[in-house]
Structure formats: C-alpha cells, structure tokens
Design a protein around this motif. Sequence first.
Motif, PDB file in Angstrom:
ATOM      1  N   LEU A 106       0.820  -1.210   0.000  1.00  0.00           N
ATOM      2  CA  LEU A 106       0.000   0.000   0.000  1.00  0.00           C
ATOM      3  C   LEU A 106       0.852   1.258   0.000  1.00  0.00           C
ATOM      4  CD1 LEU A 106      -2.690  -1.181   2.527  1.00  0.00           C
ATOM      5  CD2 LEU A 106      -2.991  -0.847   0.096  1.00  0.00           C
ATOM      6  N   GLY A 107       2.031   1.162   0.619  1.00  0.00           N
ATOM      7  CA  GLY A 107       2.855   2.355   0.770  1.00  0.00           C
ATOM      8  C   GLY A 107       3.621   2.742  -0.487  1.00  0.00           C
ATOM      9  N   VAL A 108       4.112   1.754  -1.224  1.00  0.00           N
ATOM     10  CA  VAL A 108       5.019   2.053  -2.331  1.00  0.00           C
ATOM     11  C   VAL A 108       4.348   1.837  -3.681  1.00  0.00           C
ATOM     12  CG1 VAL A 108       7.422   1.790  -3.070  1.00  0.00           C
ATOM     13  CG2 VAL A 108       6.764   1.119  -0.792  1.00  0.00           C
ATOM     14  N   SER A 109       3.019   1.691  -3.712  1.00  0.00           N
ATOM     15  CA  SER A 109       2.379   1.398  -4.992  1.00  0.00           C
ATOM     16  C   SER A 109       1.730   2.631  -5.616  1.00  0.00           C
ATOM     17  CB  SER A 109       1.342   0.293  -4.820  1.00  0.00           C
ATOM     18  OG  SER A 109       0.327   0.692  -3.954  1.00  0.00           O
ATOM     19  N   ARG A 110       2.194   3.818  -5.232  1.00  0.00           N
ATOM     20  CA  ARG A 110       1.572   4.986  -5.844  1.00  0.00           C
ATOM     21  C   ARG A 110       2.200   5.325  -7.185  1.00  0.00           C
ATOM     22  NH1 ARG A 110       2.023   7.380  -0.903  1.00  0.00           N
ATOM     23  NH2 ARG A 110       0.243   6.996   0.426  1.00  0.00           N
ATOM     24  N   ARG A 111       3.490   5.018  -7.345  1.00  0.00           N
ATOM     25  CA  ARG A 111       4.186   5.327  -8.593  1.00  0.00           C
ATOM     26  C   ARG A 111       4.777   4.062  -9.186  1.00  0.00           C
ATOM     27  NH1 ARG A 111       1.717   8.635  -9.129  1.00  0.00           N
ATOM     28  NH2 ARG A 111       1.776  10.803  -8.500  1.00  0.00           N
ATOM     29  N   THR A 112       4.645   3.915 -10.496  1.00  0.00           N
ATOM     30  CA  THR A 112       5.117   2.699 -11.143  1.00  0.00           C
ATOM     31  C   THR A 112       6.623   2.516 -10.995  1.00  0.00           C
ATOM     32  OG1 THR A 112       3.351   2.897 -12.730  1.00  0.00           O
ATOM     33  CG2 THR A 112       5.155   1.463 -13.316  1.00  0.00           C
ATOM     34  N   GLN A 113       7.383   3.607 -11.169  1.00  0.00           N
ATOM     35  CA  GLN A 113       8.834   3.486 -11.107  1.00  0.00           C
ATOM     36  C   GLN A 113       9.288   3.025  -9.729  1.00  0.00           C
ATOM     37  OE1 GLN A 113      10.624   3.697 -13.919  1.00  0.00           O
ATOM     38  NE2 GLN A 113      12.107   2.749 -12.532  1.00  0.00           N
ATOM     39  N   ALA A 114       8.699   3.630  -8.689  1.00  0.00           N
ATOM     40  CA  ALA A 114       9.052   3.243  -7.327  1.00  0.00           C
ATOM     41  C   ALA A 114       8.668   1.795  -7.066  1.00  0.00           C
ATOM     42  CB  ALA A 114       8.351   4.160  -6.328  1.00  0.00           C
ATOM     43  N   ALA A 115       7.500   1.394  -7.587  1.00  0.00           N
ATOM     44  CA  ALA A 115       7.040   0.028  -7.361  1.00  0.00           C
ATOM     45  C   ALA A 115       7.991  -0.970  -7.992  1.00  0.00           C
ATOM     46  CB  ALA A 115       5.630  -0.149  -7.933  1.00  0.00           C
ATOM     47  N   LEU A 116       8.459  -0.657  -9.191  1.00  0.00           N
ATOM     48  CA  LEU A 116       9.381  -1.560  -9.877  1.00  0.00           C
ATOM     49  C   LEU A 116      10.694  -1.686  -9.095  1.00  0.00           C
ATOM     50  CD1 LEU A 116       9.494  -3.246 -12.430  1.00  0.00           C
ATOM     51  CD2 LEU A 116      10.590  -1.338 -13.576  1.00  0.00           C
TER      52      LEU A 116
END
Lengths: 312, 202, 197
Positions: free
Chosen positions: B31-41
């Motif tokens: 939930l915390g790191v799924s706001r931006r695709t680049q960060a999620a990757l």
Amino acid sequence: MTDSLLVNTSPHLHKKESVKRIMWLVTLSLVPCGLAGIFIFGLGALWIIVLAILAAVITEFVLQAATRRRITVFDGSAVLTGLLLAYNLPADVPFWLPVVGAIVSIAIGKQVFGGLGQNIFNPALVGRVFLMASWPKYMTTFVRPLSYDAVTSATPLAALTEGKALEGISYLDLFLGNRPGCIGEVCILALLIGAAFLLLSKYISWHIPLSYIFTVGLLSYVFGAKTLFAGDWFSHILSGGLILGAFFMATDYVTSPLTYKGQFVFGIGCGIITVVIRLWGGYPEGVSYAILIMNAATPIIDRYTRPRIYGS
Amino acid sequence: MEITRIISIAISMVFINNFILSKFLGLCPFLGVSRRTQAALSMGIAVIFVMVFSSLLTSLVYVFVLVPLGIVYLRTIFFILIIAAFVQLIEMVIRKKSPALYKALGIYLPLITTNCAVLGVTILNINEFFVPGIPVYAGILYSIIQAFFGGIGFCVALLLMSGIRERLEFTDTPISMKGIPVAFIVASIMSLAFMGFSGFKF
Amino acid sequence: MKSLIKEFSKGITVLNPTFGLILGLCPTLAISTSLFNAIGMGVAATFVLVFSNLIISALRNFIPARIRLPSYIVIIATFVTICELGLKAYLPGLSKSLGIFIPLIVVNCIIMARAEAFASSNRILPSIFDGLGMGIGFTLGISIIAFIRELLGSGSIAGIGLLKSNEFILVMILSPGALLTMGLLIALSRLLGLTKR
C-alpha cells in the motif's frame, strides 16, 4: 446566408455519438444470442436476464442517489452490465444469484470507482467471479440444451480439459449452441451476427478479438492433446465463453488498452491465460479470469505502449 | 529434483499463493510504495533480491548451525537478525560501489527489513522443505526457487497495483473511498481474478 | 492517572492501529477468518507489545541510539519466541491455526512503531499503558473484521453455527473477502468520522 458566415472555434465537424447511444447499440447487438439462449434453455433463462438487469439498474440508482451524484441509470451501461452478467450464468441458478451478482457488479465493480468510465475492471466479470468463488456449485451446474428440464450435464470444455475427443457433439452443434453452457455464450452464430454489426459499424475494433481468438486457437492446437500439435483447436474456439468474451467483454473501451499495439498485447495475454486455465487449471473455463487479469494490466500496458510524442 | 515440481512452485508462488493477494504478507509496502510505477518496480526488484539471498543464508544457517546445536527454537531471532544484517550490508555496499543504484533502491532497503514477506518466506521454506523425506541440498534449492518466484509474484502484484493507482488518481472516486480503501477493493478483485489459477496441475 | 488513561484509550480510538493508522495489516487480514483465531492473535500481539514496551522503556537510557533498531528487534523477537513456545505447549490447536503469523509478530509494524515512537522516550508505566491500549485496539480491530467475515462466510460466531444451511458467501472467508471487508470498513469509519483520513 447567415449560417455560412457563422464564426466559431473548432471542432467544426460533429458526429452524433454519445456514450448512451453506444451502450444501447452494444446492448442491441447482444439481443440475438440472448434470444438463442432463451430458445435453447427455456424461459428460465429469460427470468435470469430480467432479474439481473433490474437488480443492476436499481443498484445503480440507489448508489447514485445515496452519493448525491447525477442519476444516469438510463445511459444503458447498467442495463448492459446486468445483461452481460446474466449471459455468463447457467440457466437454472437460483433466482437470488443473478440479483447478488448484479449488486456486486455495480457496487464493487463500478460505483466504488466513481461510476461509468472510471472503473478498472469489467463490472459484469467482477460479479461473475464473485459468484464463482462464493457458490461454485450453482455456477458449474449446467442444463442440457433443448430439454427444458434441470438435467445437469458436463460442458464440452470439461471433456476438452481432460484431452478427450468430444463425443456426441459436432462442430455444427457447437456453432448453433446445442450444448450445455451459460445463457449467452452457447449460440456462436447469434454472437457472430452481433459482433459483425459492431465491427462493421466500427464500434469495436478487430484487434483484441482477433489476437485473443488466434492465440487461444494456436496454443490449444499445440498443447491441447496428449501429444504436441494435435489439439482440437476448433472446439476450443467454439466452446466456453470465448466468443462472447472476446467480442463483447474484452473490447470494453474503459478497461482495455488505447493503442492498437496495446490491444494486441491485451488480446494475446488474454489468450495465454485462458488456455493455461483451461488446460491445467482447476476451473474448466478461464475467459473471465483472463480478461480480469488483463484489465488489471491495462494501465501498465498503456504506459509502455504510449505513442512517442512527436519530437521527443 | 523434478522439473514439474519447480514449475508448480513457480505458478503457485506467482498466482495462486501470491504473497500479497493470497497470503497477506507484505501488505504495508504494497500500500505504501504502490503509488508510482517506477518506485514500485524498484521496490519489487529489491524485494526479489533480498528474498533470494535471505532464503539462501537462513537455510544455510538453519542446516549448519541451528540444527547441529539443537537450538531450532531460536530460529525467529536468528532469521530476523540475519535479514537485518544482510540488508544493512547491501545498503553499505551499494552506497559505496554504485551511487546510481543506491539512489534508485536505497530508500527501499530499510523498509524491506520489516517486510513480513521476507521473514515469511524464510520461515515457510523451513516449514515446507526442511522436513524428513527431502534431501538437504534439494531443500536449499527449493527454498531459493520459492523465494525467487515469491518475489516475482510480489513484484507483479505491486506493479499492476501501481499502474492502477496512477490511473485512479484522475478518477472521480467517492471521497471516503479514495486512496487506501479503493486500493483494497482493487486488490480484492485482483485476488478474485488470480483465483482462476487455483487447482493448477501441470 | 489522567494521562495514563489517555495513553491507554488513544490506541482504541483515534490512533486505532487497524482503522486509523492502518498498520499491522498482514495478520489482521490473514487471521480474521474466525473470531476465535482473531482474539488469539490479538492477545498474543498485546502480550508482546506490553512486554517489549516495558523492557525498551526500562532500557531506554542504556541503549545507544545508533544500534537501537537492532536492539528493539532482538527484544521483540525474544518475547515473540516466548509467546510462540508457550502457545505450542499449552494451546497447540490455536498455535497451528495461527501458524506462521506468530513468528511474524516480530515484523508487525505496530510493535516496532510503538517502540520507536513511544517506549523509547517515555517512562515505564505510561509505556505499559500505551502497549496495552494499542494491543486492545488491535484486538478489537481484528475481531470486528473476523466477526463480519465469519458471519457472512460461514454463518457462525466464534465457531458456533447459527443456521443449518450452506448458502453463505464463501468468498468472505477466502482472501478476496478479507481485502473487500477491510476496504469497505476503512471507508465506513471515514464516512462516520471515527478516524481521520
């Protein structure tokens, strides 16, 4: 004379299209296969269709009124969702099942996201997989065609999954819908009439359906039997909900990619997942799961198939 | 050591028993790191890496230290310390060696220590593969495979979720649903869709 | 005394770990298939919270700031191991159904967060009350979710069947049902203004 001197800003050409018109035309194109379904499975099927549509429309109305949004129940989208949900149900489910499914479709699949155009997943399929996970017994008990009684019967796909040849069901039977299955998915002829109408009038493009169906055909030919390259690919294409899903649900504007390249990726992805679930999964049919998983992937597909901005 | 078992572990870890959507491990970063695709990757790749190496280290320690000394009951303490130390080491190494990589992954590394998917996979490895009947070397190998595909599953779910959440930012979601609640609903529908793979037999 | 009550009650209301802070989600969703398991999980987490808060608060002046996080982890892991072995010995059934989520209390964000945010800078008594309040808040949150899921999914409360029927919403005790319940409950608590968004 005054008209020719009218000055205004572009666009100057208008087309008489609206969301409402498209929704009702898609609904219209789905009428033939519904009539075929009612003919094949009896009047019970009609009741399921009516209940699902009514429940969908009422749920949409109640939720829009409760959240003080504009009431848009007559734009046809709720009717279409209810109709598609009913087409994905067997013909003798208990009367409350289509109602629960339609409420879930509209509430969880659509209004939670803010309504038409904002949803990530195809609402009708959300309802269907919810029902499938909750009441698998009802969702996998099928009526024998043209017998009008609740004699249960295995679908052709169940036989195909085990790599067996179909017994007693010819290609013509599959094409006309003389087989057990869900209400709207059985009569391929009627589905193709509706699909042809949508394709010729350019309401849907051929990219997703073609790549989806081709992938399913190819993979089921290669892996569909005990030995490689011997699968009954034609039966795989004609059975289950593939034709209904490929033309009427995978092509939903909101939940599928924008570019043609993205649509090919979407169709091929749907095809791979469908065949994997059909051949090796626990469920006999994978169309709804495949489309939902690719719905989830749509924003990512859009992101990586974005056309290059001119000059960048 | 059969190839079919490896394929089964792979499909099971990515889809059926997905760490996030089915086992509920690692929901906080989900939930915390799924706001931006680049960060999620970036986060996803970091998690795959840490999971694989933590699994290797913890299974080695389990086999060669905890079992011979008869202190298997201390495994939770040992495992969390190994993971924390390993993450700390990696952070220091990549900070020195590759500032670019550190910039991309650095801030996610400390978060991974308290990611329950990492500790979870090391404990699951022990419970599932270090039992009588499976040779020790196969147990270590299965652990690494399970960790790798578990990480892939984590990464897939995180990536799909980030794409969806980027799109949801522009929608007219009801105010009380915005943010975390609608992310849960999306996760729920994804979890329903992944159920399509259940009963997979290869 | 008044401040002790405040430390105790904030974990149950405004800073409720489940609905307010949205922390410690993994066990909340995984264990909430039945009310009985949920309460077991809540009590175990409360035990670890109270004792780790107590020890960390008592040692707060002796732990060097640079290695405080590893020290907290060791202290928490010790109590988790005590809890794990205790459950295995006295309540083997519960221990089996909670499974991997007992050792995973170590990485439960609530416990680490309270150690770092409260116990490391407060005296022993307030720390104990803070741990107790947070633990009870967590137990309450997980129990509410478990109650709803168990009722809708298998038609029973804490294992006691209410109706002789099998027309329940099976998906509610599966993983999609957990995520759905959680999402709708957070939205509801925002709607009612119980927690801030």
